[in-house]
Every structure is written in C-alpha cells, then in structure tokens.
Design a protein around this motif. Structure first.
Motif, PDB file in Angstrom:
ATOM      1  N   LEU A   1    -101.869 -20.301 -49.905  1.00 20.23           N
ATOM      2  CA  LEU A   1    -100.799 -20.605 -48.953  1.00 20.23           C
ATOM      3  C   LEU A   1    -101.233 -20.328 -47.517  1.00 20.23           C
ATOM      4  O   LEU A   1    -100.893 -21.093 -46.595  1.00 20.23           O
ATOM      5  CB  LEU A   1     -99.549 -19.788 -49.307  1.00 20.23           C
ATOM      6  N   ILE A   2    -101.984 -19.248 -47.308  1.00 17.16           N
ATOM      7  CA  ILE A   2    -102.502 -18.946 -45.964  1.00 17.16           C
ATOM      8  C   ILE A   2    -103.428 -20.061 -45.500  1.00 17.16           C
ATOM      9  O   ILE A   2    -103.360 -20.518 -44.342  1.00 17.16           O
ATOM     10  CB  ILE A   2    -103.241 -17.593 -45.961  1.00 17.16           C
ATOM     11  N   GLU A   3    -104.316 -20.537 -46.409  1.00 15.35           N
ATOM     12  CA  GLU A   3    -105.251 -21.614 -46.040  1.00 15.35           C
ATOM     13  C   GLU A   3    -104.508 -22.914 -45.754  1.00 15.35           C
ATOM     14  O   GLU A   3    -105.015 -23.776 -45.036  1.00 15.35           O
ATOM     15  CB  GLU A   3    -106.267 -21.827 -47.162  1.00 15.35           C
ATOM     16  N   LEU A   4    -103.299 -23.056 -46.311  1.00 15.95           N
ATOM     17  CA  LEU A   4    -102.470 -24.235 -46.048  1.00 15.95           C
ATOM     18  C   LEU A   4    -101.507 -24.005 -44.886  1.00 15.95           C
ATOM     19  O   LEU A   4    -100.602 -24.812 -44.654  1.00 15.95           O
ATOM     20  CB  LEU A   4    -101.679 -24.601 -47.308  1.00 15.95           C
ATOM     21  N   ASP A   5    -101.724 -22.896 -44.167  1.00 12.01           N
ATOM     22  CA  ASP A   5    -100.915 -22.542 -42.996  1.00 12.01           C
ATOM     23  C   ASP A   5     -99.446 -22.322 -43.359  1.00 12.01           C
ATOM     24  O   ASP A   5     -98.539 -22.730 -42.623  1.00 12.01           O
ATOM     25  CB  ASP A   5    -101.041 -23.625 -41.915  1.00 12.01           C
ATOM     26  N   LEU A   6     -99.215 -21.677 -44.493  1.00 13.05           N
ATOM     27  CA  LEU A   6     -97.856 -21.359 -44.946  1.00 13.05           C
ATOM     28  C   LEU A   6     -97.732 -19.840 -45.054  1.00 13.05           C
ATOM     29  O   LEU A   6     -97.620 -19.271 -46.137  1.00 13.05           O
ATOM     30  CB  LEU A   6     -97.581 -22.039 -46.294  1.00 13.05           C
ATOM     31  N   LYS A   7     -97.734 -19.188 -43.903  1.00 16.90           N
ATOM     32  CA  LYS A   7     -97.767 -17.727 -43.842  1.00 16.90           C
ATOM     33  C   LYS A   7     -96.521 -17.095 -44.467  1.00 16.90           C
ATOM     34  O   LYS A   7     -96.625 -16.134 -45.241  1.00 16.90           O
ATOM     35  CB  LYS A   7     -97.902 -17.290 -42.382  1.00 16.90           C
ATOM     36  N   ASP A   8     -95.344 -17.608 -44.150  1.00 15.07           N
ATOM     37  CA  ASP A   8     -94.111 -17.012 -44.660  1.00 15.07           C
ATOM     38  C   ASP A   8     -94.036 -17.114 -46.185  1.00 15.07           C
ATOM     39  O   ASP A   8     -93.623 -16.161 -46.862  1.00 15.07           O
ATOM     40  CB  ASP A   8     -92.889 -17.698 -44.028  1.00 15.07           C
ATOM     41  N   GLU A   9     -94.419 -18.268 -46.705  1.00 14.93           N
ATOM     42  CA  GLU A   9     -94.411 -18.451 -48.162  1.00 14.93           C
ATOM     43  C   GLU A   9     -95.391 -17.506 -48.840  1.00 14.93           C
ATOM     44  O   GLU A   9     -95.117 -16.952 -49.919  1.00 14.93           O
ATOM     45  CB  GLU A   9     -94.742 -19.899 -48.523  1.00 14.93           C
ATOM     46  N   ALA A  10     -96.544 -17.280 -48.185  1.00 16.82           N
ATOM     47  CA  ALA A  10     -97.547 -16.360 -48.733  1.00 16.82           C
ATOM     48  C   ALA A  10     -96.994 -14.939 -48.789  1.00 16.82           C
ATOM     49  O   ALA A  10     -97.183 -14.213 -49.785  1.00 16.82           O
ATOM     50  CB  ALA A  10     -98.811 -16.398 -47.890  1.00 16.82           C
ATOM     51  N   LYS A  11     -96.286 -14.542 -47.746  1.00 15.29           N
ATOM     52  CA  LYS A  11     -95.716 -13.193 -47.716  1.00 15.29           C
ATOM     53  C   LYS A  11     -94.652 -13.030 -48.798  1.00 15.29           C
ATOM     54  O   LYS A  11     -94.574 -11.981 -49.452  1.00 15.29           O
ATOM     55  CB  LYS A  11     -95.115 -12.910 -46.344  1.00 15.29           C
ATOM     56  N   ASP A  12     -93.858 -14.072 -49.021  1.00 12.27           N
ATOM     57  CA  ASP A  12     -92.827 -14.010 -50.069  1.00 12.27           C
ATOM     58  C   ASP A  12     -93.459 -13.799 -51.449  1.00 12.27           C
ATOM     59  O   ASP A  12     -92.928 -13.038 -52.275  1.00 12.27           O
ATOM     60  CB  ASP A  12     -92.002 -15.302 -50.074  1.00 12.27           C
ATOM     61  N   VAL A  13     -94.598 -14.471 -51.693  1.00  8.20           N
ATOM     62  CA  VAL A  13     -95.292 -14.314 -52.977  1.00  8.20           C
ATOM     63  C   VAL A  13     -95.736 -12.875 -53.175  1.00  8.20           C
ATOM     64  O   VAL A  13     -95.587 -12.297 -54.261  1.00  8.20           O
ATOM     65  CB  VAL A  13     -96.505 -15.274 -53.067  1.00  8.20           C
ATOM     66  N   LEU A  14     -96.266 -12.266 -52.119  1.00  9.46           N
ATOM     67  CA  LEU A  14     -96.737 -10.881 -52.205  1.00  9.46           C
ATOM     68  C   LEU A  14     -95.577  -9.907 -52.368  1.00  9.46           C
ATOM     69  O   LEU A  14     -95.683  -8.916 -53.104  1.00  9.46           O
ATOM     70  CB  LEU A  14     -97.551 -10.531 -50.960  1.00  9.46           C
ATOM     71  N   LEU A  15     -94.466 -10.168 -51.688  1.00  9.12           N
ATOM     72  CA  LEU A  15     -93.303  -9.278 -51.784  1.00  9.12           C
ATOM     73  C   LEU A  15     -92.674  -9.308 -53.170  1.00  9.12           C
ATOM     74  O   LEU A  15     -92.059  -8.326 -53.605  1.00  9.12           O
ATOM     75  CB  LEU A  15     -92.256  -9.665 -50.731  1.00  9.12           C
ATOM     76  N   GLU A  16     -92.838 -10.420 -53.879  1.00  2.00           N
ATOM     77  CA  GLU A  16     -92.288 -10.529 -55.239  1.00  2.00           C
ATOM     78  C   GLU A  16     -93.082  -9.717 -56.252  1.00  2.00           C
ATOM     79  O   GLU A  16     -92.584  -9.433 -57.338  1.00  2.00           O
ATOM     80  CB  GLU A  16     -92.277 -12.007 -55.663  1.00  2.00           C
ATOM     81  N   GLN A  17     -94.315  -9.348 -55.874  1.00  2.00           N
ATOM     82  CA  GLN A  17     -95.167  -8.594 -56.783  1.00  2.00           C
ATOM     83  C   GLN A  17     -95.066  -7.100 -56.446  1.00  2.00           C
ATOM     84  O   GLN A  17     -95.492  -6.675 -55.368  1.00  2.00           O
ATOM     85  CB  GLN A  17     -96.622  -9.072 -56.641  1.00  2.00           C
ATOM     86  N   PRO A  18     -94.492  -6.270 -57.316  1.00  2.00           N
ATOM     87  CA  PRO A  18     -94.221  -4.861 -56.980  1.00  2.00           C
ATOM     88  C   PRO A  18     -95.432  -4.101 -56.457  1.00  2.00           C
ATOM     89  O   PRO A  18     -95.303  -3.335 -55.493  1.00  2.00           O
ATOM     90  CB  PRO A  18     -93.725  -4.279 -58.308  1.00  2.00           C
ATOM     91  N   ASP A  19     -96.598  -4.268 -57.072  1.00  2.00           N
ATOM     92  CA  ASP A  19     -97.755  -3.482 -56.647  1.00  2.00           C
ATOM     93  C   ASP A  19     -98.454  -4.072 -55.429  1.00  2.00           C
ATOM     94  O   ASP A  19     -99.495  -3.566 -54.997  1.00  2.00           O
ATOM     95  CB  ASP A  19     -98.758  -3.317 -57.794  1.00  2.00           C
ATOM     96  N   LEU A  20     -97.897  -5.150 -54.848  1.00  2.00           N
ATOM     97  CA  LEU A  20     -98.458  -5.726 -53.619  1.00  2.00           C
ATOM     98  C   LEU A  20     -97.461  -5.697 -52.459  1.00  2.00           C
ATOM     99  O   LEU A  20     -97.857  -5.853 -51.298  1.00  2.00           O
ATOM    100  CB  LEU A  20     -98.882  -7.186 -53.861  1.00  2.00           C
ATOM    101  N   ALA A  21     -96.196  -5.508 -52.770  1.00  2.50           N
ATOM    102  CA  ALA A  21     -95.141  -5.621 -51.753  1.00  2.50           C
ATOM    103  C   ALA A  21     -95.366  -4.680 -50.574  1.00  2.50           C
ATOM    104  O   ALA A  21     -95.199  -5.064 -49.416  1.00  2.50           O
ATOM    105  CB  ALA A  21     -93.779  -5.354 -52.402  1.00  2.50           C
TER     106      ALA A  21
END
Length: 512
Positions: A225-245
C-alpha cells in the motif's frame, strides 16, 4: 506450539545443509510429479509416527507429573502438620535427591530419531529453490497470459475454465511475495487479500511453523500500500494487527524512508501474444481456402492431403489427419524415457533457457531398435509430401513435451547468422510442427505479427517458410510462440529443413 516450532527449525537446518546433486524436472515431468506425491505421502506418514513418539513421551511425562503432585496436593494448607509425619518427610527427601536427576536424563533422551533420519535421507529428493521459483513463475505466466485476476485464479478459474481445485493461504502468500519482489504491487496486494481470506484461525500455529503469520501478511500488505501511495490504508492495516498497532506510525515512516527497489525479472509477454493465447480471441474470416493438396509430391496425386491455407505471405499452411494414432503412440514410447530439459541455441551454444520450459529429445537416436526405423522412413516421406522440399533420409525431429505452465516465448526459427545449426547446411528455410495430442487448455501456436492462432490438435501438422521462397531472405513475420499449457500436457514434434539442401530444386532469385 513449541513442538511444531522445533520440528520447523529442525527441518530448516537440515535443508540448509543439503548439497546433493539429485534433481528431477518437477514442473514438466508427470513422472517426477507422481514420485513427488508418493514422497509427500511417505513424509507425512513419517511425521505422524514422529508425532506419536513425541505424544508417547508427553503422555508419560504427564503421568509422572500427576504422580509427583499427589503429596503436594495432600499437604496443601496443612504443610507443617503433614511434614511432621516421618513417612512424609522421608519420601520428600528421597524424591528430591533421586527422582529429579533421573528425570533430567529422561527429558534429554531424543525422541523419534528413526523418523528424523528418514526425513534427512529423503530431503535431497525434494524440489530445489530453483524449482519453486520456476513453479511460481509458471503461475505468473499463466495469470498474465490468460488475464486472470488473483481471486479468480485462487478459486480455480483459468481462461474461463473452472477446475475443481483452489489455492491455499500459503500458496497465495508465496505468489504475493513473488509479485512484490518483481514490483507488481497492485497484484501482490490482491494475492495478499486472498491469503487473508483463506487463513483459518484454528491453523494459526501451523501457518507459523510453515513460515507465515498474520503479522507477516499485514506487514507485506502495508508495504504494498505504501508503494502504491496509499499511506492511510497502510496504517489501517497495521492498526488492525494487535502486535503491530503500537508501532504502526514508526513502521510507516520506515517504509516511506526506504522505498522498495524492485528487480523485475518476470517473463516478457507481449500484448499481442497474450491476446492471441486467450480463448476470447476470435480470428477474422479470410479469403483463404481449405483444399486437397495433390501437387507437392507425385504420391499426392493418388492420396491427396487435407490442407488449410493460413497465410500466403509468409507462406503458412496446416495439414489435417497426417499421423495415424499407432505412429503417434510409438513415437511417445520411444521419446519419453529420453526426455530432458529442452535447450535453445544462443550465442553459438545450446543451453537450457527460461524462454522454453519443456522437456525434449531428438529422434531417431543411435542404438535404436532396427524395428523402429520404418517409422522414421514414413515420417520423412510425409515431410517430403507436405513440403515438396528435399528432406534427408530419416530426418531428425525434436520431440517436445509441454507440462504445467510450459511455453516457448516469441522467437524465430531462422537464425540469420552462422552457428552450430547452420554450419554446412545453411539457415532453416522451413519448419514442420507435428501435434501429437489434443491440448484444449493452452498450448496453441501463435503468430503475433500475423494475428494467427493454431490450436494444438492431434494429427495436425503446421508447415511454414522461415525464408522467402524466391530470395531466401528471412521472413520477420514468422515470429511465433507456444502458449502456456494450463492443464494436462501437450506433445509436439518439430523438424527444420535447411536452405542449402534445396539448391538444386529451388533456384534463388537475386535482384540485378
């Protein structure tokens, strides 16, 4: 969990130390794939026996724990009174002095050594890293050639054909990593989404042992997502993962600071090639004809051949019902034991290349049973009847077997240069391709510059000139390719007729 992790680490260490030379063509050899399935079954049975050995030891340890805990449970709450009894004090001292030292030795005893040795013995027979990469590349080639979306292919759809099979989460994850490595971030993202939908919660420990966790998938998804210039979507993916949030912001900053530098080593597939290979391609009607050929050899006056005109400039024709089933079966029996990775001629050398992923051999061969020689006499005469050209006795043919994802990229049959093939014989004036079975799922021969597609059907023979019939200049429009086979196999046979052999039957016209 710890047991599975230990098995995984053990297998990894063994794999990293293997230096064996034993190797099979797993991708395109049906026999090798059958052997691999048999080996997989043996290894699974072996792993089951290993697990049983471990379970036996665990069960014994649990019984020991139960036995040792009984005095402690009896003394709970009345410890001082309990230990005042000498029949309780003595067992405690004896137990603490003697039992734990013995238990230490028992705990260190190896489990399932026989099964571990069996696995170690079989590891050299497994596919190599190159085999796995080649299989992934074949999936890429089929997906791109036939225009399949990741979700469709994962569900068993290829070129409008539904197969009764699907890809697992581990399969999708491996394909996603390949697309990411080559810089196809949008496609990699789609494969990762399919990975997530196929992950089963009850198998999370299994996925972890086999090298994939939800954390791994989320990290790669965010990176795409970062490589596709979708920063907000990338952050949402990480926040959904407990050990990465907790570290989501820091991870995003790291990804942005170090953009991924992809190395695209994917197969080169032209748009015309892909369009022609797909089942959606419909050829335009032409004014060319189907007719009986009675002119290229005297024999055809008595027994004309069914000929279909494909192109007049350059000259390409298709013959039907040429080889009888009996001859085809005999050819396959002769060729199959001698098959090996096909080679192409590059820079005056014959070498295996990713441009041509197939098995092949040349027939006839030295030491062949004399009873098989009449077959090649008939084959040579058929080529003379079809082409009207001079063909040497018992002309060698290149027998080819295309398997899973096998193809031959766009190429010319002429060389227009001096090399091992042309020395003393001249360039390849014409090509003759025999189709030995029906290959309805891929495998067609296509001519991208001419908008021509020839499906592979048993008994058909494709004949075309690589050099102009008058000037003997090369014909660049004969650029052709073999589409990837995506189900079953394709048997074919190719032979090339050389320029200098025709000098007394086909005068060369030169301007001025």
């Amino acid at each position: 969990m710890s047991l599975l992790r230990s098995v995984h680490i053990f297998i990894f260490l063994l794999l990293s130390t293997i230096n064996g030379e034993y190797h099979k063509e797993f991708l395109i050899s049906e026999t090798a794939k059958m052997d691999l399935m048999q080996l997989d079954n043996e290894l699974i049975v072996n792993l089951e026996r290993y697990a049983e050995k471990v379970e036996d030891k665990v069960a014994k340890l649990q019984r020991i724990v139960k036995e040792l805990r009984q005095p402690l449970d009896a003394a709970k709450g009345i410890e001082e009174e309990y230990m005042g009894n000498p029949l309780h004090s003595f067992p405690l001292i004896r137990h603490m002095y003697q039992d734990w030292e013995i238990l230490e030795e028992f705990m260190k005893q190896p489990v399932g050594e026989e099964q571990i040795d069996f696995l170690k013995k079989k590891l050299p027979e497994l596919p190599w890293h190159a085999d796995a990469e080649e299989a992934s590349t074949a999936i890429f080639r089929m997906a791109e050639t036939y225009g399949m979306k990741p979700g469709e292919m994962a569900e068993g759809f290829i070129d409008n054909v539904r197969f009764n099979s699907t890809l697992s989460a581990l399969d999708c994850y491996e394909i996603a990593k390949m697309y990411f490595k080559w810089g196809y971030f949008k496609e990699a993202l789609q494969w990762l989404i399919n990975t997530k939908t196929r992950m089963k919660e009850e198998y999370s420990d299994v996925y972890e042992v086999l090298g994939m966790t939800r954390k791994d998938v989320a990290l790669l998804q965010a990176r795409c997502l970062i490589e596709l210039d979708l920063k907000d979507e990338a952050k949402d993916v990480l926040l959904e993962q407990p050990d990465l949030a907790e570290n989501a912001t820091n991870l995003i900053d790291k990804f942005l600071a170090r953009p991924y530098e992809a190395v695209d080593s994917s197969p080169s597939l032209s748009e015309d090639y892909k369009r022609l290979c797909r089942s959606s391609f419909l050829p335009r009607p032409s004014r060319l004809h189907c007719r009986y050929n009675t002119t290229t050899s005297p024999f055809l006056i008595l027994a004309p051949l069914k000929m279909e005109e494909i192109s007049l400039d350059p000259y390409i024709v298709l013959y039907h019902d040429i080889l009888p089933v009996k001859d085809i079966d005999q050819l396959i029996i002769l060729a199959e034991p001698r098959l090996k990775a096909s080679e192409v001629i590059k820079e005056n050398d014959s070498t295996v290349s990713s441009d041509r992923t197939a098995l092949g051999t040349f027939l006839p061969f030295e030491g062949m049973n004399p009873s098989d020689e009449p077959l090649f006499d008939r084959l040579t005469q058929r080529m003379r009847d079809i082409t009207g050209l001079k063909v040497e006795d018992r002309k060698h043919v290149n027998f080819i077997k295309y398997g899973f994802g096998a193809h031959y990229t766009s190429h010319y049959d002429f060389f227009n240069e001096s090399n091992l093939e042309t020395e003393g014989r001249g360039d390849r004036i014409a090509s003759v391709i025999f189709y030995l079975n029906d290959a309805p799922f891929g495998g067609a021969t296509v001519f991208p510059r001419l908008n021509i597609k020839v499906p592979a059907e048993r008994g058909k023979v494709l004949f075309f000139y690589n050099l102009n019939g008058e000037t003997h200049h090369v014909e660049p429009n004969t650029l052709h390719a073999a589409c990837p086979v995506f189900y079953g196999i394709k048997w074919a046979m190719a032979s090339w007729i050389h320029d200098w052999d025709q000098m007394f039957i086909q005068p060369i016209y030169r301007e001025e």
